[in-house]
Write a protein that holds these residues in place. Structure first.
Motif, PDB file in Angstrom:
ATOM      1  N   ASP B 123       0.816  -1.211   0.000  1.00 55.84           N
ATOM      2  CA  ASP B 123       0.000   0.000   0.000  1.00 55.84           C
ATOM      3  C   ASP B 123       0.856   1.270   0.000  1.00 55.84           C
ATOM      4  O   ASP B 123       0.458   2.299  -0.537  1.00 55.84           O
ATOM      5  N   GLY B 124       2.046   1.188   0.609  1.00 50.34           N
ATOM      6  CA  GLY B 124       2.837   2.406   0.782  1.00 50.34           C
ATOM      7  C   GLY B 124       4.074   2.502  -0.081  1.00 50.34           C
ATOM      8  O   GLY B 124       4.643   3.575  -0.243  1.00 50.34           O
ATOM      9  N   TRP B 174       1.094   9.192   5.934  1.00 52.84           N
ATOM     10  CA  TRP B 174       1.226   8.013   5.075  1.00 52.84           C
ATOM     11  C   TRP B 174       2.619   7.401   5.095  1.00 52.84           C
ATOM     12  O   TRP B 174       2.871   6.412   4.429  1.00 52.84           O
ATOM     13  N   ASN B 175       3.540   7.983   5.864  1.00 45.77           N
ATOM     14  CA  ASN B 175       4.907   7.455   5.765  1.00 45.77           C
ATOM     15  C   ASN B 175       5.151   6.204   6.598  1.00 45.77           C
ATOM     16  O   ASN B 175       5.907   5.334   6.205  1.00 45.77           O
ATOM     17  N   PHE B 176       4.531   6.128   7.789  1.00 43.19           N
ATOM     18  CA  PHE B 176       4.621   4.916   8.612  1.00 43.19           C
ATOM     19  C   PHE B 176       3.207   4.586   9.097  1.00 43.19           C
ATOM     20  O   PHE B 176       2.898   4.763  10.279  1.00 43.19           O
ATOM     21  N   PRO B 177       2.338   4.122   8.209  1.00 49.26           N
ATOM     22  CA  PRO B 177       0.908   4.050   8.539  1.00 49.26           C
ATOM     23  C   PRO B 177       0.591   3.246   9.800  1.00 49.26           C
ATOM     24  O   PRO B 177      -0.075   3.748  10.703  1.00 49.26           O
ATOM     25  N   LEU B 178       1.078   2.019   9.887  1.00 51.94           N
ATOM     26  CA  LEU B 178       0.746   1.198  11.048  1.00 51.94           C
ATOM     27  C   LEU B 178       1.454   1.719  12.302  1.00 51.94           C
ATOM     28  O   LEU B 178       0.868   1.812  13.384  1.00 51.94           O
ATOM     29  N   LEU B 179       2.706   2.072  12.135  1.00 54.57           N
ATOM     30  CA  LEU B 179       3.479   2.533  13.285  1.00 54.57           C
ATOM     31  C   LEU B 179       2.889   3.811  13.882  1.00 54.57           C
ATOM     32  O   LEU B 179       2.797   3.961  15.105  1.00 54.57           O
ATOM     33  N   ALA B 200      -4.052   7.977   6.626  1.00 57.05           N
ATOM     34  CA  ALA B 200      -3.886   8.834   5.450  1.00 57.05           C
ATOM     35  C   ALA B 200      -4.620   8.255   4.246  1.00 57.05           C
ATOM     36  O   ALA B 200      -4.828   7.048   4.149  1.00 57.05           O
ATOM     37  N   GLU B 201      -4.955   9.147   3.343  1.00 60.73           N
ATOM     38  CA  GLU B 201      -5.736   8.788   2.164  1.00 60.73           C
ATOM     39  C   GLU B 201      -5.045   7.719   1.312  1.00 60.73           C
ATOM     40  O   GLU B 201      -5.682   6.809   0.801  1.00 60.73           O
ATOM     41  N   THR B 202      -3.697   7.820   1.175  1.00 61.53           N
ATOM     42  CA  THR B 202      -3.011   6.896   0.254  1.00 61.53           C
ATOM     43  C   THR B 202      -2.628   5.576   0.917  1.00 61.53           C
ATOM     44  O   THR B 202      -2.244   4.641   0.231  1.00 61.53           O
ATOM     45  N   THR B 203      -2.712   5.505   2.251  1.00 61.51           N
ATOM     46  CA  THR B 203      -2.251   4.281   2.921  1.00 61.51           C
ATOM     47  C   THR B 203      -3.212   3.833   4.025  1.00 61.51           C
ATOM     48  O   THR B 203      -2.831   3.757   5.193  1.00 61.51           O
ATOM     49  N   PRO B 204      -4.457   3.498   3.652  1.00 61.73           N
ATOM     50  CA  PRO B 204      -5.422   3.153   4.709  1.00 61.73           C
ATOM     51  C   PRO B 204      -5.385   1.681   5.149  1.00 61.73           C
ATOM     52  O   PRO B 204      -5.964   1.341   6.171  1.00 61.73           O
ATOM     53  N   ILE B 345      15.524   0.639  -1.488  1.00 66.88           N
ATOM     54  CA  ILE B 345      14.705   1.828  -1.678  1.00 66.88           C
ATOM     55  C   ILE B 345      13.512   1.471  -2.558  1.00 66.88           C
ATOM     56  O   ILE B 345      13.680   0.968  -3.676  1.00 66.88           O
ATOM     57  N   GLY B 346      12.330   1.705  -2.037  1.00 68.59           N
ATOM     58  CA  GLY B 346      11.116   1.312  -2.735  1.00 68.59           C
ATOM     59  C   GLY B 346      10.541   2.448  -3.560  1.00 68.59           C
ATOM     60  O   GLY B 346      11.274   3.311  -4.064  1.00 68.59           O
ATOM     61  N   ALA B 347       9.211   2.438  -3.691  1.00 66.13           N
ATOM     62  CA  ALA B 347       8.532   3.417  -4.532  1.00 66.13           C
ATOM     63  C   ALA B 347       8.174   4.663  -3.723  1.00 66.13           C
ATOM     64  O   ALA B 347       7.950   4.589  -2.518  1.00 66.13           O
ATOM     65  N   ILE B 348       8.117   5.785  -4.426  1.00 66.90           N
ATOM     66  CA  ILE B 348       7.620   7.013  -3.817  1.00 66.90           C
ATOM     67  C   ILE B 348       6.127   6.800  -3.547  1.00 66.90           C
ATOM     68  O   ILE B 348       5.416   6.198  -4.357  1.00 66.90           O
ATOM     69  N   ASN B 349       5.665   7.296  -2.409  1.00 72.05           N
ATOM     70  CA  ASN B 349       4.336   6.933  -1.924  1.00 72.05           C
ATOM     71  C   ASN B 349       3.184   7.279  -2.857  1.00 72.05           C
ATOM     72  O   ASN B 349       2.190   6.564  -2.927  1.00 72.05           O
ATOM     73  N   SER B 350       3.289   8.396  -3.569  1.00 71.75           N
ATOM     74  CA  SER B 350       2.173   8.792  -4.434  1.00 71.75           C
ATOM     75  C   SER B 350       2.678   9.635  -5.600  1.00 71.75           C
ATOM     76  O   SER B 350       3.786  10.169  -5.568  1.00 71.75           O
TER      77      SER B 350
END
Lengths: 306, 495
Positions: B123-124, B174-179, B200-204, B345-350
């Motif tokens: 998701d993130g 949205w950067n550390f949604p669960l944490l 956050a909207e992008t990481t629910p 390094i993964g993907a940029i969040n949005s």
């Protein structure tokens, strides 16, 4: 490099770069998180086998034992085709001529420990004589020990001069300098000893004799790899690395390869620049190679116990 | 083999020999429903708004699920449920009982760690190595830690009685949604408050998974309510008259809006906002470890970290050496599929965040700074940014002043201690900072004079539930974590 002497102005070894213990251990553990699979694993295992200095360094070594070890070096596991040989056989000076003869034509190097290995507690004259004897017997590589006592006394010039003298006595043989990191106590001192050895003419720096615990560890090896990198950028000269002792499992050996790959890069990923000093590692690697090829683990009884 | 080259042309090669084979984590180990409702009063309820919105995987742009869009009426429903739970059960049950529930949440998070990590990554966009080794275990640790406090509040606040505030409205980034959900929910519950939380909207998705966990832990209905939505949902929470406390983590701009909105009400507020942390390397520092710390400081979670070490100050005598080491290290960073266990390094969040980052890359170049990016290949689909550093940066450059929130490092040089202190403090932000030196006394001198809420010495980005976190200046106020993290959720009474 014989006779040319050091290549740049000598640094002040008492101010060798500092090492942060927590940081270096954390970084070293990060390499163990890499997941090595499929063809990467197979290629890595073969590379590891090809980097091994198959070693016997015992008081009870005999010509018979050394000959058998040499056969193992050339034919690690003939039951499976396409398995490389090891890099070298490492023995005491008295066994060099036997190993040399046994390995003739195989391309496998003969490495000899020298300089009153493992303690190094002898006069310079005896150490030099030890080295000259090994080389005269046919050693392609000499593994010397530094004078740890003098190093702890802060006699860095003594340690430096001794390495330089041994290098000269080596002639064409490549010189591996054993720091015996388990006796140095801190990463700062490992770094300082690495710098001294490289500037004094080492072709390889090596962690341990295998007679002292702890022997090679990943953080110690990382400190030495970083020293090699800094030396390379300063002088343009590549130095080899040999962790020795305590690496008996393939998985750990692959972690070391990851570390070399990510610190020094591709040029060091061969047995000219990187070695494992080990005796029991070879069979574990063979077992894993067979496992990767057949999907089954064979019992240790299927691998020769040399 | 040539062993000697001219040292000014030397370059280490990192790209050809012995490449790592793909090692993807299995996606099938995670259950994601096609649609999620709102979690109100212990059950899943369709939104009164009747609206849903999609959430995508930023690494592939494929839709993962759709979630409900809560409007003001939904928020009102959730607040009522929270108020009811607060009055009828949560404030009344014994502290030991509260602790039991929180411990239960922590343990279920541990049991479902793998699934949560995979969903967090899907998701993130963050690498699975991070969600697996950092986000999820640290989230569990926060619940464990605050569960321990629940029945020991009288020892946290000696000679005082700590009473809960009531209903807490919590809005997380949205950067550390669960944490971040854990940071917010755990201390609120431990102190006896009930919660309305908006991810956050992008990481629910992981917050919704957490709702499932809360259901499984059998918390009394209404104690925790989770509402998905966008900015308007957040505004409805902030403006709801029956909420006693607002806890917000996010941008400084929104933080300012919230502060205006609650002015004149009796709502308590804590804000954890942006940052532009100074990471300072002195010439006597352990350089290789410092470089590693800088790498972790700026590239951890693609730089989507409010306390990221995004301003690097290097003493001039070692600047060249440090920059070369940084560049070498950047070449060994693996950018790509976040589910691959070897990805650094993964993907940029949005898409939106990628546009912001690209805007700053453009600004940096036009300001005359020198840009260097690692040579890695990027995937065709999804949102990506190479690890990037800017050298020749001046204090007056926008890339040295403004928060970029991406894998972009601005490098500045300095000569003396006083100079670097002045430059480091010369920022509207003050969330975190780092100092690298072998000299202990210098560490104390620097940390004493730097205006930041968290200062690391010879390390960076270290987090622990026992350690309070929060900012100076426009980085916000209030502390989360540790004993200090209890304070924003209690009213202290002298009896």
């Amino acid at each position: 490099m014989t006779g040319k002497g050091p290549q740049t102005t000598l640094p002040d070894f008492s101010i060798s770069p500092r090492i942060d213990q927590v940081g270096v251990e954390e970084r070293a553990s990060r390499f163990t998180k890499r997941s090595i699979k499929n063809e990467t694993k197979m290629n890595g295992l073969k590379l590891v086998l090809n980097m091994i200095d198959l070693t016997t360094l015992e008081g009870k070594d005999t010509a018979g034992k050394v000959k058998q070890l040499c056969y193992k070096a050339m034919h690690p596991h003939d039951a499976v085709p396409g398995i490389p040989t090891v890099a070298a056989v490492c023995v005491y000076p008295s066994m060099v001529s036997i190993a040399k003869k046994a390995l003739e034509g195989s391309g496998i190097k003969v490495a000899s420990v020298a300089t009153a290995f493992p303690s190094g507690q002898a006069s310079r004259a005896i150490k030099i004589a030890d080295v000259k004897y090994a080389v005269q017997q046919g050693a392609d590589e000499v593994d010397m020990v530094i004078s740890r006592g003098k190093f702890h006394e802060g006699e860095y010039n003594f340690v430096f001069d001794e390495i330089a003298a041994v290098k000269e006595a080596c002639g064409e043989a490549r010189l591996k300098v054993i720091l015996e990191t388990g006796e140095l106590g801190t990463y700062d001192k490992v770094r300082r000893a690495s710098d001294i050895a490289m500037y004094a003419g080492a072709d390889f720096i090596k962690t341990s004799t295998g007679k002292i615990q702890p022997a090679a560890t990943m953080p110690v090896t990382l400190v030495m790899l970083e020293a090699i990198r800094d030396f390379y950028y300063k002088t343009g000269k590549m130095i080899g690395m040999k962790p020795a002792g305590g690496i008996s499992k393939s998985k750990l050996a692959l972690h070391y390869l990851v570390m070399v790959k990510e610190v020094l890069g591709d040029d060091w990923l061969n047995n000219h620049w990187f070695r494992f000093g080990a005796s029991s590692l070879a069979n574990d690697v063979l077992m894993q190679i067979v496992r990767a090829k057949t999907g089954l683990y064979q019992s240790a009884n299927y691998f020769s116990a040399d | 083999m040539a062993t000697k080259k001219k040292s000014n042309t030397l370059k280490l090669k990192f790209d050809t020999a012995w490449p790592y084979a793909p090692a993807p984590e299995s996606r099938s180990a995670a259950q994601i429903k096609d649609r999620y409702e709102l979690f109100i009063n212990g059950e899943w309820q369709a939104p009164l708004s009747k609206k849903y919105f999609g959430t995508i995987n930023p690494a592939t742009e494929e839709k993962l699920s759709e979630v409900a869009m809560a409007n003001a009426a939904d928020v009102d429903k959730a607040v009522k449920a929270a108020r009811n739970a607060y009055e009828k059960t949560w404030r009344k049950i014994s502290a030991k009982e509260r602790a039991k529930y929180i411990f239960r949440i922590a343990r279920i998070i541990q049991e479902k760690a793998r699934e949560l990590a995979i969903i967090e990554t899907l998701d993130g966009g963050k690498p699975i190595r991070e969600s697996r080794d950092f986000d999820v275990p640290t989230a569990a640790n926060h619940f464990f830690y605050y569960a321990g406090w629940a029945d020991k509040l009288e020892y946290a606040f000696l000679n005082k009685k700590a009473e809960p505030l009531g209903v807490a409205g919590q809005i997380i980034p949205w950067n550390f949604p669960l944490l971040m959900a854990a940071w917010k929910i755990a201390p609120a519950l431990a102190t006896g408050n009930t919660v309305v939380l908006k991810p956050a909207e992008t990481t629910p998705l992981t917050a919704l998974k957490l709702a499932e966990i809360i259901q499984e832990a059998d918390l009394p209905p209404g104690v925790v309510n989770i509402l998905t939505g966008a900015g308007e949902t957040g505004a409805a929470i902030v403006n709801h008259p029956d909420i006693n406390k607002i806890a917000f983590t996010g941008s400084t701009d929104v933080g300012k809006i919230i502060q205006r909105a609650v002015a004149g009400t009796n709502k308590r507020v804590t804000l954890e906002l942006g940052g532009k942390a100074a990471n300072i390397i002195f010439e006597d520092a352990p350089l290789d470890q410092a470089v590693e710390g800088v790498i972790n400081g700026i590239f951890f979670n693609q730089g989507h970290v409010c306390c990221a070490g995004s301003r690097l100050y290097v003493q001039e005598s070692v600047a060249k050496q440090v920059i070369r080491k940084l560049k070498d290290r950047m070449e060994s960073l693996i950018v790509g599929d976040p589910l691959d266990k070897n990805t650094d390094i993964g993907a940029i969040n949005s898409k939106q965040q990628l546009a912001t980052i690209n805007k700053y890359l453009q600004i940096g170049r036009s300001e005359g700074a020198e840009m260097y990016e690692s040579a890695c290949k990027l995937p065709n689909k999804g949102f990506w940014c190479r690890p990037t550093i800017f050298t020749n940066v001046a204090q007056s450059n926008r890339i040295a002043q403004e928060e970029i929130f991406g894998p972009v490092l601005s490098i500045l040089t300095f000569r003396t201690d006083d100079e670097v202190i002045e430059k480091a403090n010369n920022s509207p932000y003050g969330l975190s900072a780092g100092v690298w030196t072998d000299k202990g006394s210098k560490i104390f001198n620097m940390t004493k004079r730097m205006r930041a809420g968290v200062i690391w010495a010879n390390t960076f980005n270290k987090f622990d539930p026992t350690s309070p976190f929060g900012g100076y200046k426009e980085s916000g106020f209030g502390r989360e974590g540790g004993l200090h993290g209890l304070l924003p959720y209690v009213e202290l009474k002298n009896i």
